[in-house]
Design a protein around this motif. Structure first.
Motif, PDB file in Angstrom:
ATOM      1  N   TYR A  10       0.862  -1.271   0.083  1.00 45.91           N
ATOM      2  CA  TYR A  10      -0.036  -0.024  -0.097  1.00 45.91           C
ATOM      3  C   TYR A  10       0.800   1.205   0.030  1.00 45.91           C
ATOM      4  O   TYR A  10       0.340   2.467  -0.420  1.00 45.91           O
ATOM      5  CB  TYR A  10      -1.017   0.091   1.316  1.00 45.91           C
ATOM      6  CG  TYR A  10      -1.915   0.819   1.307  1.00 45.91           C
ATOM      7  CD1 TYR A  10      -3.181   0.621   0.541  1.00 45.91           C
ATOM      8  CD2 TYR A  10      -1.927   2.124   1.931  1.00 45.91           C
ATOM      9  CE1 TYR A  10      -4.428   1.639   0.190  1.00 45.91           C
ATOM     10  CE2 TYR A  10      -3.184   2.944   2.037  1.00 45.91           C
ATOM     11  CZ  TYR A  10      -4.125   2.860   1.055  1.00 45.91           C
ATOM     12  OH  TYR A  10      -5.254   3.782   0.979  1.00 45.91           O
TER      13      TYR A  10
ATOM     14  N   SER B 153       2.711   2.562  -2.036  1.00 47.84           N
ATOM     15  CA  SER B 153       2.852   2.818  -3.411  1.00 47.84           C
ATOM     16  C   SER B 153       1.612   3.939  -3.604  1.00 47.84           C
ATOM     17  O   SER B 153       1.799   4.596  -4.775  1.00 47.84           O
ATOM     18  CB  SER B 153       3.183   1.909  -4.552  1.00 47.84           C
ATOM     19  OG  SER B 153       4.197   1.200  -4.294  1.00 47.84           O
ATOM     20  N   VAL B 154       0.761   3.989  -2.980  1.00 46.72           N
ATOM     21  CA  VAL B 154      -0.460   4.410  -3.316  1.00 46.72           C
ATOM     22  C   VAL B 154      -0.356   5.929  -2.890  1.00 46.72           C
ATOM     23  O   VAL B 154      -0.809   6.805  -3.650  1.00 46.72           O
ATOM     24  CB  VAL B 154      -1.778   3.867  -2.373  1.00 46.72           C
ATOM     25  CG1 VAL B 154      -3.093   4.773  -2.295  1.00 46.72           C
ATOM     26  CG2 VAL B 154      -2.052   2.595  -2.751  1.00 46.72           C
TER      27      VAL B 154
ATOM     28  N   THR C 139       4.312  -3.371  -7.895  1.00 49.40           N
ATOM     29  CA  THR C 139       3.666  -2.002  -8.018  1.00 49.40           C
ATOM     30  C   THR C 139       4.612  -1.100  -6.961  1.00 49.40           C
ATOM     31  O   THR C 139       4.604   0.247  -7.192  1.00 49.40           O
ATOM     32  CB  THR C 139       2.362  -1.805  -7.444  1.00 49.40           C
ATOM     33  OG1 THR C 139       2.212  -2.331  -6.031  1.00 49.40           O
ATOM     34  CG2 THR C 139       1.265  -2.638  -8.255  1.00 49.40           C
TER      35      THR C 139
END
Length: 290
Positions: A186, A188-189, A281
């Motif tokens: 998460y 990378s969000v 990601t």
């Protein structure tokens, strides 16, 4: 050991030989974990508030409701503090893993620390191991403090059955692993370090209300329980309730049972899925840095 001969006739280790003497990934991960822990304890306000949150929430709810509002299931009564404790343990796990990692990695990316580390010989795996080491250390200390306060200040009985502590151990370990990997994925969000807290904390706060952390699960609507069942926090909390609450309270669960198999399956699924997503990601640079 293979060697090469220098112009002076002496021998020197080859590149392969030198590589074999370099510290391994695990050792580097432990060293990196020590660095992460040192940086963490230097942020005293973060340490104090991070450790205090579950304890303060337990104290507030136990004081407000107290003995006047016991929780009853199938004729068995427990204090609100005892019922509230498993949810706070689960919340502490997610705070020290998912929230801590997602925010700290996003900040490292934003200030360029990740980019600089990427240019060093430190393996990426060692960096992540260091973060996991930090999370595991903090969650162990936090949980120990929470259980001590619950037992000493609010007379919450701790389990005396070894089988319950075995359940606690595997739910704790699997929940910690799933939360840590989810935090890495998460991270990378958030588009910047400044927005990381809002982007990371908000969904976790919502899940605390919908996963039976602050309220008895019997008070929540079915659609809310169904939605929260898609996420790890609900299953960690349910697993912890099976440890700290009498067996009669299993009837109060939406399924009418503790569901240890489903708990293990969901947490393992999140561990695998988040690992796959995270490896695809994860970003070492800011969104505006290519």
């Amino acid at each position: 050991m293979s060697t090469t001969t220098t112009t002076a006739g002496s021998t020197a280790p080859t590149t392969d030989a030198r590589a074999r003497r370099l510290p391994g990934t695990l050792r580097l991960g432990l060293v990196r974990g020590g660095v992460e822990l040192l940086e963490y304890v230097r942020e005293r306000d973060s340490v104090i508030f991070g450790f205090a949150y579950p304890i303060v929430m337990l104290a507030i709810f136990a004081t407000v409701f107290g003995d006047d509002d016991p929780i009853v299931a199938d004729g068995v009564t427990v204090s609100f503090a005892q019922y509230f404790l498993p949810g706070m343990v689960a919340t502490g796990v997610m705070l020290s893993t998912y929230q801590t990692l997602a925010i700290s990695i996003a900040v490292d990316r934003d200030d360029g620390s990740l980019k600089r580390l990427r240019g060093t010989p430190l393996p990426a795996t060692s960096y992540f191991l260091g973060k996991v080491f930090l999370s595991l250390t903090t969650v162990l200390v936090q949980t120990a403090l929470l259980l001590a306060v619950a037992a000493l200040a609010f007379d919450v009985p701790l389990p005396d059955d070894p089988a319950r502590w075995v359940t606690f151990a595997w739910v704790f370990v699997l929940g910690t692993a799933a939360g840590a990997v989810c935090g890495v994925a998460y991270s990378s969000v958030p588009r910047s370090g400044r927005s990381a807290s809002a982007v990371v904390v908000t969904p976790l706060l919502v899940l605390q209300f919908t996963s039976g952390v602050f309220f008895s699960v019997s008070q929540l609507p079915d659609w809310m329980i169904d939605l929260s069942s898609l996420f790890p926090l609900k299953w960690i909390a349910q697993g912890m309730r099976s440890v700290f609450l009498p067996d009669a309270f299993a009837a109060a669960e939406p399924s009418g049972a503790w569901q240890p198999g489903a708990t293990a399956a969901v947490l393992a699924a999140w561990l695998v899925v988040a690992l796959l997503v995270g490896t695809r990601t994860f970003r070492w640079r800011r969104h505006d840095d290519g």
